[in-house]
Write a protein that holds these residues in place. Structure first.
Motif, PDB file in Angstrom:
ATOM      1  N   LEU A  29       0.830  -1.207   0.000  1.00 28.77           N
ATOM      2  CA  LEU A  29       0.000   0.000   0.000  1.00 28.77           C
ATOM      3  C   LEU A  29       0.858   1.248   0.000  1.00 28.77           C
ATOM      4  O   LEU A  29       0.598   2.213  -0.718  1.00 28.77           O
ATOM      5  N   GLU A  30       1.939   1.203   0.809  1.00 26.26           N
ATOM      6  CA  GLU A  30       2.807   2.376   0.867  1.00 26.26           C
ATOM      7  C   GLU A  30       3.488   2.598  -0.466  1.00 26.26           C
ATOM      8  O   GLU A  30       3.625   3.738  -0.925  1.00 26.26           O
ATOM      9  N   VAL A  49       1.683   6.762  -6.852  1.00 26.86           N
ATOM     10  CA  VAL A  49       0.641   7.722  -7.257  1.00 26.86           C
ATOM     11  C   VAL A  49       1.142   9.144  -7.067  1.00 26.86           C
ATOM     12  O   VAL A  49       0.971  10.004  -7.935  1.00 26.86           O
ATOM     13  N   LEU A  50       1.800   9.385  -5.934  1.00 29.07           N
ATOM     14  CA  LEU A  50       2.286  10.738  -5.657  1.00 29.07           C
ATOM     15  C   LEU A  50       3.309  11.177  -6.697  1.00 29.07           C
ATOM     16  O   LEU A  50       3.267  12.297  -7.200  1.00 29.07           O
ATOM     17  N   GLY A 102       1.799  16.966 -12.839  1.00 28.12           N
ATOM     18  CA  GLY A 102       1.492  18.335 -12.428  1.00 28.12           C
ATOM     19  C   GLY A 102       2.662  19.193 -12.801  1.00 28.12           C
ATOM     20  O   GLY A 102       2.750  20.330 -12.929  1.00 28.12           O
ATOM     21  N   ALA A 140       1.681  11.905  -9.931  1.00 28.09           N
ATOM     22  CA  ALA A 140       0.941  13.170  -9.875  1.00 28.09           C
ATOM     23  C   ALA A 140       1.901  14.342 -10.004  1.00 28.09           C
ATOM     24  O   ALA A 140       1.618  15.335 -10.671  1.00 28.09           O
ATOM     25  N   LYS A 141       3.069  14.207  -9.370  1.00 32.39           N
ATOM     26  CA  LYS A 141       4.030  15.312  -9.426  1.00 32.39           C
ATOM     27  C   LYS A 141       4.550  15.487 -10.837  1.00 32.39           C
ATOM     28  O   LYS A 141       4.737  16.598 -11.320  1.00 32.39           O
ATOM     29  N   GLU A 200       1.087   4.168  -2.757  1.00 30.14           N
ATOM     30  CA  GLU A 200       0.897   5.580  -2.414  1.00 30.14           C
ATOM     31  C   GLU A 200       2.017   6.426  -3.010  1.00 30.14           C
ATOM     32  O   GLU A 200       1.782   7.471  -3.611  1.00 30.14           O
TER      33      GLU A 200
END
Lengths: 356, 375
Positions: free
Chosen positions: A341-342, A348-349, A356, A352-353, A345
């Protein structure tokens, strides 16, 4: 015989203890613990099948008596050895390992009747400890959130382990009336978990895909195996008559427990739960009886104030800690583990960065 | 019989009470309305409210505190947001706001998936309730029903209390909105722990969510356990009789059960706060009931509303009535002992007192209401 106003005559330390169900985890380990206590003269372990070699070794000086408690011969064992404390830990919850529901019921109910009949005749018996279950409270939508020892189930258990336990407790009450000099302790245990114990629950959570009831989430209390043993030992060696709920602090929701174990939950619509349960039972994977099915709907939580205040025992593991210890101890292979899970996470981060 | 007489006689009376009571309700009354497009209704109500307040000014200190709070809720702040972003940008341009938001959202999701959150003995999951259920209900609360709360100061900041409210609206939206009101508008952000019927806990999904949102079975052991541990407990003593009553009977309080809630409050010594909810009756006006279908489904009723079976799932959209939730003066039970809970006469009297208070308040709020949808 002088009868004290409080009824049972106190027995400070037991000298000869008889433990039933020693081929199982709790009975065997309790016998081992009692055998390690030098103040106790003799420890007798009774069961129909001999304990495993490992268990026998651990039991040390405790003597194993291969006897069937359904047979009146048990009274000879009790009278002959001068037993003063009887711990009845043989109650079985899983029909599979006891040779079917009929055999299980016979072992549970008839066995207890014979055992208590033998105790009633044995002059030297001063204390009887019964391992019962919180299943006697049933499980349903009309239940209060917490059961205390004075409450009775809204709907009497219709069958299975819960019904056996309710009947057995009734027999013990009858016995206590007939032998007011004997102190009787009823311990209503919730589900046990732990790295070593094997119960319906521990097998259930070990399934890689755990079936649950769609739209229901049971509240569960669990008890660590070591705490269960400590409670049984304390009841066997101290004068603590009465009925006690035994459960750890805190509550886990069924869905939460499955997540903590890292398994995948598969909600099954309520009408299909029966067939799925039968399928699992047929495949000898998990042995689920109807009252355990109801437990999966609503769960059950008990009040343990009396255990802490009158019995003088506070469980060392909370429900969550006990469950985590079980997950670690079994080395369950999590499908959705914490590490995974970590990692997800972080991925995904990062993504996203970048975007973005 | 008594009830009928009471209602018949109360109608002229109810005209009088609003003026007297306008100063309790005055604070919030203007609040959300101020920015809205009904100046006429407001204009002709305002002077009376003002006049009332000025001559009531001597009566209590709380009314002065109320006047000081009046400016606070004026909504121009809602029009302000366009001005705030420049201020927010100034301090730290490095991590964009969305990134930290995403980070905390992911952390939340991971914690949920790992089962890493506390749940209490009743099955209440505070994290889920606050981070998921409350934000979902907030738009319904704020924009759809435009709930106005009155008398929030009557709810204590800490310690146990029992909120007793009227139940209506076919579906228990009033229960959810009362939870939301206390959570979003009470200074201590109190969580209301509701007592629900067993039927609710038998239903899949509904029962599960109700428990996670803090509800438990309406029975004395649970009520006393919660109140004894200092929780704010909510109960709707009318039960299905109240929530499932036909639209024609709106705002007529049904029988209040056996007063179990009063004896629970007596045993734990917590105050009872009467709560009157106006607006919920009109969300799903129940104009018919298909009893055989209800029996078949094991439900207490199968409602027909102007929209429900007719428009299919669209019929589940509640009508946007304007809501008022008024918390009344607490009924303090300090002078009684737990043993008084065994006195049926006292329990009945207190039950009646609570019921009458709620009924009066309902009539008063209704007489002040000009329009079901606009307030």
């Amino acid at each position: 015989m002088p009868v004290t106003p409080s009824g049972p005559q106190p027995l400070d330390r037991p000298s000869v203890v008889l433990v039933t169900g020693v081929s199982r985890f709790l009975g065997g380990n309790l016998a081992a613990r009692l055998a390690a206590d030098p103040a106790i003269e003799r420890v007798l372990g009774v069961d129909t099948v001999p304990p495993s070699r490992d268990m026998l070794r651990r039991m040390g000086r405790a003597e194993f008596v291969r006897a069937d408690i359904r047979n009146p011969l048990i009274s000879k064992v009790i009278a002959g050895a001068g037993v003063d404390t009887v711990v009845h830990a043989a109650l079985s919850a899983s029909p599979g390992s006891s040779g079917g529901r009929t055999a299980m019921k016979e072992m549970n109910v008839i066995g207890t009747m014979q055992l208590l009949a033998a105790c009633q005749k044995a002059e030297r018996v001063r204390r009887v400890v019964l391992k019962s279950t919180t299943a006697v409270y049933g499980s349903g939508s009309r239940d209060p959130a917490l059961f205390d020892e004075s409450m009775t189930p809204k709907d009497l258990p219709s069958g299975g382990y819960a019904k056996d336990a309710a009947e057995i407790e009734g027999y013990l009450r009858g016995f206590a009336r007939r032998r007011p000099d004997v102190g009787t302790t009823v311990l209503r245990f919730c589900n046990y978990v732990g790295p070593r114990i094997d119960t319906v629950m521990t097998r259930y959570f070990a399934l890689p895909v755990v079936p649950t009831v769609l739209g229901f989430d049971a509240r569960m209390q669990l008890l660590h195996e070591e705490d269960a043993l400590a409670v049984l030992e304390r009841a066997a060696t101290h004068d603590l008559p009465g009925v006690y709920n035994v459960a750890a602090d805190g509550v886990l929701m069924l869905s939460q427990a499955i997540r903590r174990a890292g398994q995948v939950q598969v909600p099954v619509p309520s009408p299909a739960v029966g067939p799925v349960g039968r399928l699992l039972r047929g495949a000898r994977i998990v042995d689920y009886s109807p009252e355990q099915m109801r437990f999966l709907h609503f769960g059950r939580v008990v009040d343990t104030t009396r255990l802490k205040e009158r019995f003088g025992f506070a469980p060392r593991w909370t429900t969550v800690q006990a469950f985590d210890d079980y997950v670690r101890g079994r080395a369950l292979r999590p499908v959705l583990g914490r590490a995974r899970l970590e990692a997800a996470e972080r991925t995904v981060l990062r993504a996203a960065k970048v975007l973005g | 019989m008594v009830e009928k007489n009471g209602k018949g006689a109360r109608v002229p009376e109810a005209r009088v009470i609003p003026l007297h009571a306008d100063d309790t309700g005055g604070r919030t009354r203007w609040r959300l309305g101020a920015g809205e497009t009904r100046p006429r209704g407001r204009a002709d109500r305002e002077p009376s409210g003002r006049a009332r307040r000025s001559d009531a000014g001597t009566s209590s200190s709380s009314s002065t505190s109320r006047t000081t709070t009046t400016p606070r809720p004026r909504p121009p702040a809602d029009d302000a947001p366009p001005q705030t972003p420049p201020i927010a940008v100034v301090p730290d341009p490095e991590p964009p706001a969305w990134e930290s938001a995403l980070e905390s959202a992911l952390r939340f999701v991971r914690r949920r998936l790992a089962g890493d959150y506390p749940v209490d003995e009743f099955g209440y999951d505070p994290e889920l309730a606050e981070s998921v259920i409350a934000p979902v209900l907030q738009p319904l609360y704020q924009h759809w029903f435009r709930v106005e709360t009155i008398g929030m100061q009557h709810v204590p900041d800490s310690g146990g209390a029992l909120i007793v409210a009227n139940h209506s609206g076919t579906l228990p939206l009033d229960a959810l909105m009362t939870i939301q009101a206390l959570h979003s508008e009470h200074p201590a952000r109190r969580r209301l722990r509701l007592l629900g019927a067993d039927l609710m806990f038998r239903l899949p999904i509904v029962g599960e969510l109700a428990r996670k949102n803090g509800a438990t079975l309406a029975c004395n052991p649970d009520a006393e356990r919660l109140m004894g541990s200092g929780e704010l407990v909510g109960v709707f003593p009318e039960g299905f009789k109240g929530i499932g009553k036909p639209f024609a009977d709106r705002y007529k309080l049904q029988r209040f059960g056996r007063g179990g809630f009063v004896s629970a409050a007596l045993r734990t010594g917590v105050p009872i706060i009467p709560c009157s909810i106006v607006g919920a009756e009109e969300t799903y006006p129940k104009i018919g009931d298909v009893a055989p279908l209800a029996r078949l489904l094991g439900a207490p009723y199968f409602p027909i509303t102007p929209t429900f079976p007719l428009l299919g799932p669209l019929g589940l959209v509640p009508l946007p009535s304007k809501w008022y939730i008024e918390f009344g003066e607490p009924i303090v039970l300090d002078r009684y002992t737990p043993a008084d809970a065994e006195d049926p006469m006292l329990v009945f009297n207190l039950t009646d007192q609570v019921r009458e208070t709620i009924q009066h308040t309902l009539y008063r709020l209704l007489s002040q209401r000009r329009n079901v949808f606009l307030g």
